[in-house]
Structures are given as structure tokens and as C-alpha cells.
Design a protein around this motif. Structure first.
Motif, PDB file in Angstrom:
ATOM      1  N   TYR A 106      12.764  84.753   4.152  1.00 31.43           N
ATOM      2  CA  TYR A 106      12.053  83.553   3.815  1.00 31.43           C
ATOM      3  C   TYR A 106      11.069  83.421   3.095  1.00 31.43           C
ATOM      4  O   TYR A 106      10.199  82.476   2.939  1.00 31.43           O
TER       5      TYR A 106
ATOM      6  N   GLU B 129       3.963  80.465   5.488  1.00 30.93           N
ATOM      7  CA  GLU B 129       3.297  79.081   5.873  1.00 30.93           C
ATOM      8  C   GLU B 129       3.597  78.204   4.661  1.00 30.93           C
ATOM      9  O   GLU B 129       3.537  76.978   4.698  1.00 30.93           O
ATOM     10  N   LEU B 130       3.708  78.669   3.365  1.00 31.20           N
ATOM     11  CA  LEU B 130       4.032  77.963   2.288  1.00 31.20           C
ATOM     12  C   LEU B 130       5.429  77.720   2.134  1.00 31.20           C
ATOM     13  O   LEU B 130       5.807  76.879   1.383  1.00 31.20           O
ATOM     14  N   SER B 131       6.584  78.418   2.830  1.00 31.28           N
ATOM     15  CA  SER B 131       7.849  78.385   2.599  1.00 31.28           C
ATOM     16  C   SER B 131       8.468  77.022   3.273  1.00 31.28           C
ATOM     17  O   SER B 131       8.078  76.828   4.579  1.00 31.28           O
ATOM     18  N   PRO B 132       9.334  76.296   2.642  1.00 28.04           N
ATOM     19  CA  PRO B 132       9.888  75.193   3.236  1.00 28.04           C
ATOM     20  C   PRO B 132      11.064  75.648   4.169  1.00 28.04           C
ATOM     21  O   PRO B 132      11.635  74.901   5.062  1.00 28.04           O
ATOM     22  N   TYR B 133      11.230  76.982   4.208  1.00 29.91           N
ATOM     23  CA  TYR B 133      12.401  77.632   4.978  1.00 29.91           C
ATOM     24  C   TYR B 133      11.474  78.126   6.422  1.00 29.91           C
ATOM     25  O   TYR B 133      12.339  78.740   7.382  1.00 29.91           O
ATOM     26  N   TRP B 134      10.474  77.844   6.661  1.00 27.21           N
ATOM     27  CA  TRP B 134       9.670  78.480   7.712  1.00 27.21           C
ATOM     28  C   TRP B 134       8.880  77.356   8.587  1.00 27.21           C
ATOM     29  O   TRP B 134       8.309  76.471   7.797  1.00 27.21           O
TER      30      TRP B 134
ATOM     31  N   PHE C  84      17.094  72.642   4.774  1.00 26.24           N
ATOM     32  CA  PHE C  84      16.512  72.606   3.572  1.00 26.24           C
ATOM     33  C   PHE C  84      17.681  72.443   2.550  1.00 26.24           C
ATOM     34  O   PHE C  84      17.980  73.398   2.054  1.00 26.24           O
TER      35      PHE C  84
ATOM     36  N   ASP D 217      13.497  67.666  -2.376  1.00 29.28           N
ATOM     37  CA  ASP D 217      13.799  68.692  -2.265  1.00 29.28           C
ATOM     38  C   ASP D 217      14.674  69.340  -3.400  1.00 29.28           C
ATOM     39  O   ASP D 217      15.710  68.851  -3.745  1.00 29.28           O
TER      40      ASP D 217
ATOM     41  N   ILE E 210      18.183  78.516  -2.469  1.00 29.40           N
ATOM     42  CA  ILE E 210      17.522  79.819  -1.959  1.00 29.40           C
ATOM     43  C   ILE E 210      18.324  81.004  -2.608  1.00 29.40           C
ATOM     44  O   ILE E 210      17.923  82.311  -2.815  1.00 29.40           O
TER      45      ILE E 210
ATOM     46  N   ARG F  91       9.746  71.789  -1.880  1.00 32.10           N
ATOM     47  CA  ARG F  91       9.906  70.580  -1.218  1.00 32.10           C
ATOM     48  C   ARG F  91       8.433  69.712  -1.769  1.00 32.10           C
ATOM     49  O   ARG F  91       7.448  70.445  -1.206  1.00 32.10           O
TER      50      ARG F  91
ATOM     51  N   GLN G 142       5.791  72.623  -0.434  1.00 34.37           N
ATOM     52  CA  GLN G 142       6.081  73.715   0.244  1.00 34.37           C
ATOM     53  C   GLN G 142       6.933  74.357  -0.632  1.00 34.37           C
ATOM     54  O   GLN G 142       8.072  74.068  -1.112  1.00 34.37           O
ATOM     55  N   THR G 143       6.917  75.736  -0.992  1.00 39.00           N
ATOM     56  CA  THR G 143       7.393  76.458  -1.817  1.00 39.00           C
ATOM     57  C   THR G 143       7.964  77.983  -1.514  1.00 39.00           C
ATOM     58  O   THR G 143       7.149  78.572  -1.004  1.00 39.00           O
ATOM     59  N   PHE G 144       9.118  78.185  -1.793  1.00 37.14           N
ATOM     60  CA  PHE G 144       9.957  79.498  -1.521  1.00 37.14           C
ATOM     61  C   PHE G 144      10.144  80.057  -3.038  1.00 37.14           C
ATOM     62  O   PHE G 144      10.596  79.452  -3.784  1.00 37.14           O
TER      63      PHE G 144
END
Lengths: 402, 295
Positions: A302, A379-384, A397, B29, B33, B40, B58-60
Motif C-alpha cells: 500500500y 498515512e497519505l495512501s487512500p488504501y490505508w 478505492f 477517485d 493500483i 483521491r 490521499q495519494t498512493f
């Protein structure tokens, strides 16, 4: 704070003793080894010694089996094209999906030229299926080329066994041992390996020097023609300073082989335990039962690898990643994809590769640095969510458009 | 490592406006991945004024993805939705003092997230199926899918034509092999099974009836008019200056002037001129015109 270099599978620092050995060959010993006069013959003698040291590191039967080249890629290219040209009646190559681009790109190109390429798949731990391999060893195969150890995960392939299997069918066997030489004991005279590639800068010699080992009696066609150097098998004036350097590096590699497989391995294991005991949703990729002693590849789920590298770099820690973004492509590392590592983890793989210079203090600094970086990015991740991945991340997401 | 600007590094190391926004009423969104980039964007829009009062993300993703997301939130805060819709990906990149070509898609993702968030606020559904292929031309950040589409739509046959339409291949030339592969692939689709591809067009134009000067000028202007939309799209333009025998002098304007693609642009126009006029001509910048020889 001193920088910490844990990217030794990319390249290594040239050993100071190696630098000292090569420097006179820029100044007083500048001669061309082909010349008759004294300037040349001194250099010729030094090259012979370097060749013998490399012979010792590889356990080759004859020093003439060592051909100096400019790099690992040249050695790989020479080996593959030679096997095809020397056996025009054969049209097939067997390799693996996880080879270095030096092999894979050339094979892709050969395929377009009409050759048949079989790429052996790997399982989730990066291991080959030897039964599949056996079934492919048929008459029209010109060459098997399989790496000794994988550059990304350190996974070791059973090349000695595979070479035996190929030899039993009269098929040539080449191995890209760029990552293995200097880290694993090698005794080529006891194997059926016909050709082996190595690269100087992976074992504390300079960049721009490599070796192709060519077993005596193996049919060969040179890549470069135009001179008698390397017995006509690789034309071009010898890179004398670098050849001398590589000889010295080979000698030092033999001296440090025990250290590499004990102390370096201990530090690598300490690093992995130290990180994995603090970071959840992280795992080691590759075959932990059979790996290079210096390599650790950890997938952090993630989060994205380039971000991790930038934050590590800020603290003076150098490593590398299999994420898409570090390569500029859209897909994460072909090695991670081949092992079926999910995308949620493949983009967050970080490779730490140690060397004989790595210290315990450095490893402890990395163990302290990594967990906060992963936490910060998660903390920045939309998956977390706060303490773990969001439930069913791929669905929670699900962007309207990609 | 990439050459990131100081501003990209600053926005990556100290991202502004990161984290969830509880009171968001527009959420976009985008990304996935698989591609290693997902964003987002959360907006809090004042329903009376349609002003974006708060924006968080929020960014991956990589350094530039995080920096682009953060920059985007800074840019749109305080804007009305209609103003925000005018923000282009170039605005985001400019805000960060530029992005490496391979990373321009990070700014594109930002703009898409913005559009998605606004659509979400307005209760509209997004249907855009933006796809991105592997980057072929690194000098001008052109991906394989775009080249394929353009080749197919315009029936292109050569690398030069692809360069003229997409810029791809106009820089360092290292992607010409890749472009040739795309051309070969599309060509294969065109001819289909059993069909033979049409013979190559002869390079030398067939002898054409001699044109009067007025007819020639009209045709030259028509060619320029046909390429103008493409140049205008890149904020440039072209103007006919003089015709002297086989030499056609033009003036490139706007961003075309001094662009590193100038030679490719002129080459492309020249090819079209030759086809239209049925004679070999040279298209040259006005600066090449010989000094006045009038008596």
C-alpha cells in the motif's frame, strides 16, 4: 551523517587496493600489450596475471577460457549471438522470464527476427520448474541462458544441475552470473557450464570491464572482429588498467568470500528481522531458502517504492525499488509480476543490497529509519486506514476511471 | 533518479492538505493500483457560492504524484467550480516548476481527479475512459496508444508523418524503432488476412498539369490552412511570406517560433505541399529568404 550505501547489486565502490593496482597502467605502464618492445610486454605480463586471478575466482580449468569484454551486457550478447551463429541449424533459445534486460531485450529482438524463445516461468518464490525445463530440451535448441542469481531478489537458480541436463542433450548452456560472481563460491571446471558472463563493477572493480568465460572446445563466433586480441575472440585493444583492476578485484573476492557468506549474511538477516518486526503488511520476496547472502527485497504493501526511496535518500540511505515509477514504465518490475506479487505490494518493493563494507551500525540506522517512512506514506495512501489497509482495498478505492 | 524541481521536492517532503476530509461533498477517485498511481481528491464546496472552501488529498504514488496532488489542492482552494474546471494539467506542472516528461501523467491524473470530484459534487457520472499506453517518445511524452490512434485515424505510414502529427520521434530519435513497430502493427490490421498491402507510393510525384501562379498560391494557402489547426493546438501558427520558384517561405508564429520541432514542422508542411502541388518544392523559414535583389 555518513551516507549508507545499500545498492550494491546496482554497482559497487571500487576497492582502494583495486584503484592502487590499476593506476600505474595509466602512467608508467601505458604500453600496448601487442607491441614487441618493453613498454608493451610489461603490460602483457600484467594482463596474464589478471587472467589467472580471474581463472582462480571462477575455478576455470584454463586461463585462456577467460575473455575480457567491456561489460556484462557485451558478454551476454556475445554468448547468445555466438551460439546462434555457430549452430545455424538450430533456431531456439531457452531462458527465463526473470532475466536481466541484457538477455530479455536481446531475446525479444531475436524473436522478431524469427527465432523461437521459450521463457521459463517462476513460482511465487521465484523458483523455476525443472520438469518444464526438461520437457523443452529438444534438438533445435541452440542455447539455454539462465541467470545464476536474480538481481532483484537474489534468488539462486540451480544452474549447475540445469547445465548437466542441457549437456546430456548436447545443448549449450550460458549463465549470466553478474550477481553471483564474488558472492558465491564458483568452480566452473566441475560443471557443464559452457559460457558465463560477469561484470567488474559488481565486485568492486571499475565500470566498463567484464568477462565472458568460454569453455575450451565450445563452438564460438566473435561479436567484434578486427584484431587478434583475446585470441581473436574479442577484437579491440585491451582495456589494460581495468583488466588489471578486475584481476585484483577477483583476488580480493576470493579473500572475502567467507566474510560475504557469514558476516554479510548475518547483517542482511538482521536488517530483515529488524524491519519486519516493526512494519506490518510487509514481506520478503524471492526464495528465502536459496538466496544471495547480500540481497534483501522487501515488499511494503500500500505504499509506492519511489516515495520510499526519496525519503530514504533524504536520510542518506541508498537502496532501489521495483516500482513502475522508478523505471518510467507503467508496469512494476517484471520480476515481481512474474512471481505473481500483487500490485498492492509490487509497487512498494525495496531492494537492499549489502557489501563487505556494510557495518552493523549502518544496518541499525536503516532499521530505525524505515518504519517511520512507511508509516508516513501509508498515512497519505487512500488504501490505508489508521492501523491497517482499508477493507477490501481494491474495491474500497475503485476509481471512476483509471 | 529523476530531476525533480525544488518545488516538487518541497511538496513531496512536506505535502500540504493531505489526509481525509470528513466534511467533503465532492470526491474524485482516479488512477489504479496496477499503474502504481492512485489519487483521491476531496473537496468541500460551498453550495451557495460554489466556492471550494477546503481541498484535501490521499495519494498512493511516487514523489511527483504526491507533489502534484498537493499542488492541486493548493491551486483550487478558493476557486469557484467553474474556475477550477479551467485548471489544466500544465497549470499543475507549472505550479511545481515543471515535471520530468515521464511524470507528466501525474499532473494529468490531478486534473482528472479534479473533474471527477466536481462531477461527483454535481451528481454527474463520469464516463471518460482515459487510457494510457507505454511511453514511446520520452522527449515529448507521447505514449503508444496515442500514436496508434493517430496512425489509425490519419492513415499514417512513416515515422516522419507520426512526428508531424504527434511530435513523437522529433527529438533524440531513439524511439523511431518503437514507432516503426506501431506502424507495422496498424498496417497489419489495415491489410487484414489474405489481403496484400497496397504498393508503396512512388516518391517522385507524377507529372502534374502546370499550375498558374494564382492556382499555386491558392493551393499553398489551402495546405497551410489544413495544418493550422494542429499548430494552433500547440499555441502556434504559420503564415505565407513569399514564393520564389521552388522555394516557399513561411513565417512560424507563436510557440512554433524557435521550437525545437521547427524543422520537423516545416518538413511535414513541405511533404503536404509536394503532394498538393505535384512538384518538388522546399518550405523554408522566412529568415532564409535571400536579401532583396530589387533594382
Amino acid at each position: 551523517m555518513n551516507p549508507i550505501y545499500l545498492d550494491n547489486n546496482a554497482t559497487t565502490r571500487v576497492d582502494p587496493e583495486v584503484v592502487a593496482a590499476m593506476l600505474p597502467f595509466f602512467t608508467e605502464h601505458f604500453g600496448n600489450p601487442s607491441s614487441i618492445h618493453a613498454f608493451g610486454s610489461q603490460v602483457g605480463k600484467a594482463l596474464k596475471e589478471a587472467r589467472q586471478k580471474m581463472q582462480a575466482l571462477l575455478g576455470a580449468e584454463h586461463d585462456t577460457e577467460i575473455i575480457f569484454t567491456s561489460c556484462g551486457t557485451e558478454s551476454d550478447t556475445t554468448a547468445i549471438l555466438s551460439a546462434l551463429r555457430a549452430q545455424p541449424e538450430k533456431n531456439t533459445i531457452i531462458t527465463t522470464v526473470v532475466e536481466h534486460p541484457a538477455i530479455l531485450s536481446l531475446c525479444d529482438w531475436l524473436e522478431k527476427e524469427g527465432y523461437i524463445v521459450h521463457r521459463l516461468r517462476v513460482d511465487r518464490k521465484g523458483r523455476l520448474d525443472l520438469d518444464e525445463y526438461r520437457s523443452l530440451l529438444v534438438n533445435n535448441v541452440a542455447l539455454v541462458t539462465v541467470m545464476w542469481a536474480n538481481n532483484e531478489t537474489g534468488t539462486i537458480f540451480p544452474v549447475e544441475t540445469m547445465a548437466e541436463m542441457a549437456a546430456a542433450k548436447g545443448i549449450m548452456f550460458h549463465t549470466d552470473a553478474v550477481q553471483a560472481v564474488g558472492k558465491l563460491p564458483i568452480d566452473l571446471k566441475a560443471t557443464k557450464i559452457d559460457m558465463l558472463s560477469l561484470s567488474g563493477h559488481k565486485l568492486h572493480a571499475p565500470k566498463g570491464i567484464g568477462v565472458l568465460y568460454l569453455r575450451r572446445g565450445c563452438r564460438f563466433r566473435p561479436l567484434l572482429r578486427g584484431g587478434h586480441q583475446e585470441r581473436g575472440r574479442r577484437a579491440g585493444t585491451e582495456n589494460a588498467p581495468s583488466i588489471v583492476a578486475l584481476g585484483k578485484a577477483a583476488e580480493l573476492a576470493i579473500e572475502h568470500m567467507h566474510h560475504e557468506n557469514t558476516e554479510v549474511r548475518r547483517l542482511r538477516d538482521r536488517l530483515e528481522q529488524g524491519i519486519l518486526s516493526q512494519v506490518t503488511h510487509a514481506f520478503i520476496t524471492g526464495d528465502t531458502a536459496s538466496r544471495l547472502p547480500n540481497t534483501s527485497n522487501i515488499a511494503f504493501e500500500y505504499v509506492e517504492g519511489e516515495s520510499i526511496l526519496l525519503l530514504l535518500n533524504k536520510q542518506g540511505i541508498a537502496a532501489s525499488s521495483g516500482s513502475a515509477c522508478t523505471s518510467g514504465s507503467l508496469e512494476p518490475s517484471h520480476v515481481m509480476r512474474a512471481m505473481g506479487i500483487p500490485y498492492t505490494a509490487a509497487h512498494g518493493t525495496i531492494r537492499f543490497s549489502l557489501s563487505r563494507y556494510t557495518t552493523e551500525e549502518e544496518i541499525d540506522r536503516v532499521i530505525a529509519a524505515v518504519p517511520p517512512i512507511i508509516a508516513q506514506l501509508r498515512e497519505l495512501s487512500p488504501y490505508w486506514n489508521e492501523n491497517g489497509p482499508v477493507e477490501n482495498p481494491e474495491r474500497a478505492f475503485a476509481p471512476a476511471y483509471a | 533518479m529523476w530531476e525533480y524541481s525544488e518545488k516538487v521536492r518541497e511538496y513531496f517532503f512536506n505535502p500540504r492538505n493531505s489526509g481525509p476530509l470528513e466534511e467533503a461533498n465532492g470526491v474524485g477517485d482516479v488512477g489504479s493500483i496496477q499503474c502504481g498511481d492512485a489519487l483521491r481528491l476531496m473537496l468541500k464546496v460551498n453550495p451557495d457560492t460554489e466556492v471550494i472552501e477546503e481541498a484535501r488529498f490521499q495519494t498512493f504514488g511516487c514523489g511527483s504524484a504526491i507533489a502534484s496532488s498537493s499542488a492541486l489542492t493548493e491551486i483550487v482552494k478558493g476557486m469557484t467550480l467553474d474556475e477550477a474546471l479551467k485548471v489544466s494539467n500544465q497549470n499543475i506542472a507549472d505550479y511545481l516548476d515543471g515535471l520530468p516528461p515521464e511524470k507528466m501523467h501525474c499532473s494529468v491524473m490531478g486534473r482528472e481527479a479534479l473533474h471527477a470530484a466536481i462531477a461527483n459534487y454535481r451528481g454527474e457520472t463520469q464516463t471518460d475512459a482515459h487510457e494510457e499506453g507505454a511511453l514511446v517518445c520520452k522527449c515529448f511524452a507521447v505514449d503508444a496508444l496515442l500514436i496508434e490512434d493517430v496512425v489509425r485515424a490519419n492513415n499514417l505510414n512513416t515515422v516522419e508523418e507520426v512526428t508531424f502529427y504527434t511530435k513523437a520521434g522529433g527529438g533524440c530519435a531513439s524511439c523511431h524503432e518503437g514507432i516503426e513497430e506501431i506502424l507495422a502493427k496498424v498496417k497489419g490490421e489495415r491489410s487484414g488476412p489474405g489481403e496484400v498491402s497496397p504498393p508503396m507510393k512512388p516518391i517522385a510525384p507524377r507529372a502534374a498539369p502546370k499550375l498558374t501562379l494564382v492556382e499555386r498560391i491558392r493551393r499553398i494557402e489551402a495546405v497551410l490552412a489544413s495544418v493550422r489547426p494542429m499548430l494552433v493546438r500547440d499555441h502556434g501558427d504559420v503564415e505565407l511570406v513569399e514564393v520564389q520558384g521552388r522555394n516557399i517561405y513561411v513565417h512560424l508564429k507563436g510557440s512554433c517560433a524557435g521550437c525545437m520541432m521547427e524543422a520537423a514542422t516545416l518538413g511535414g508542411i513541405q511533404q503536404k505541399m509536394i503532394e498538393s502541388l505535384g512538384e518538388l518544392v522546399q518550405v523554408l523559414p522566412a529568415s532564409y529568404m535571400p536579401a532583396e535583389t530589387s533594382c
